[in-house]
Scaffold this active site. Sequence first.
Site, short mmCIF file in Angstrom:
data_model
loop_
_atom_site.label_atom_id
_atom_site.label_comp_id
_atom_site.label_asym_id
_atom_site.label_seq_id
_atom_site.Cartn_x
_atom_site.Cartn_y
_atom_site.Cartn_z
CG HIS A 1 0.17 2.00 -9.42
ND1 HIS A 1 -0.09 1.64 -8.13
CD2 HIS A 1 -0.93 2.72 -9.82
CE1 HIS A 1 -1.28 2.11 -7.75
NE2 HIS A 1 -1.80 2.78 -8.76
CG ASP B 1 -2.11 0.87 1.12
OD1 ASP B 1 -2.30 1.48 0.05
OD2 ASP B 1 -2.87 0.97 2.09
CG LEU C 1 9.32 -17.21 -3.16
CD1 LEU C 1 9.28 -17.30 -1.63
CD2 LEU C 1 9.65 -15.76 -3.56
C1 FPP Z 1 -1.74 0.28 -3.33
O1 FPP Z 1 -1.33 1.59 -3.49
C2 FPP Z 1 -1.37 -0.55 -4.42
C3 FPP Z 1 -2.23 -1.13 -5.31
C4 FPP Z 1 -3.67 -0.97 -5.32
C5 FPP Z 1 -1.77 -1.99 -6.36
C6 FPP Z 1 -0.48 -2.71 -6.08
C7 FPP Z 1 0.28 -2.63 -7.33
C8 FPP Z 1 1.61 -2.58 -7.40
C9 FPP Z 1 2.51 -2.73 -6.25
C10 FPP Z 1 2.26 -2.37 -8.69
C11 FPP Z 1 1.91 -3.38 -9.69
C12 FPP Z 1 2.22 -4.73 -9.22
C13 FPP Z 1 2.47 -5.73 -10.03
C14 FPP Z 1 2.71 -7.07 -9.50
C15 FPP Z 1 2.56 -5.51 -11.47
P1 FPP Z 1 -2.44 2.71 -3.58
O2 FPP Z 1 -2.60 3.07 -5.00
O3 FPP Z 1 -3.67 2.25 -2.89
O4 FPP Z 1 -1.74 3.86 -2.78
P2 FPP Z 1 -2.45 4.99 -1.91
O5 FPP Z 1 -3.19 4.29 -0.81
O6 FPP Z 1 -1.30 5.80 -1.41
O7 FPP Z 1 -3.34 5.75 -2.84
#
Ligand code: FPP
Length: 226
Positions: free
Chosen positions: A30, A13, A125
Amino acid sequence: MSNPLRHLAIIMDGNGRWAKERGLRRTKGHEAGVESVRRITEYCAEDPEIETLTLYAFSTENWKRPKMEVDYLMHLLEKFVRLERDRYMEHGIRFEAIGDLSPFTPRLRDTLEETRELTKENRNLTQILALNYGGRDEIVRAVQRMLDAGEEPSEEALGRHLDTPYTDVDLLIRTSGEQRLSNFLLWQLSYTELAFTQTYWPDFTVEELRTIIDDFKERHRKFGGI
Ligand code: FPP
């Protein structure tokens, strides 16, 4: 005796806030998050004790985000899983996806399936990406499979019908300061140790992971006993 860590799960997150603080678009967060996925996965593959790393990459609720962000995440995911194949082979990582994959494009589903097939003999893994995943949704789908198989309901039977062969999670980490489960692995988290850090996912390092693991190893796990 320190606690064994076989299954680690992470709610990644804070990508959006990481980008905002830098005056960047959320998509840049991201993108930076992908680098963390790589770094943390390779570290876990080197750790002889960790068998499974489950990462929350897209929840059943994430469709509510603006279409542009959803489209970008889908594009990033497809590109990531395709490009990652060489690294999976090099580091002995088996790839799996959990969640309801049916709404994804055939192209993305094929990429996921081909990568799973290619890496299925790897043993260092298992990296599991949770995609269009919701813990409640997984349980409902497992109940349906159990009933379809004509089985008597039991914890063991339901566990077998979850998206992956049922393994309890030993440690769950959530980054970015939020302290909730957000519908992640509800069944598998029953006795899991929880760790929360303020660090945004793109800034999460292997050093911080090590510190959290070392703390987990010294905890007193009781599993309902004394
Ligand atoms: C949370 O940050 C993250 C997500 C909803 C998506 C997770 C995605 C990634 C780590 C990148 C892509 C991953 C792969 C495996 C390709 P948020 O957007 O909710 O952040 P915020 O809470 O600060 O808005």
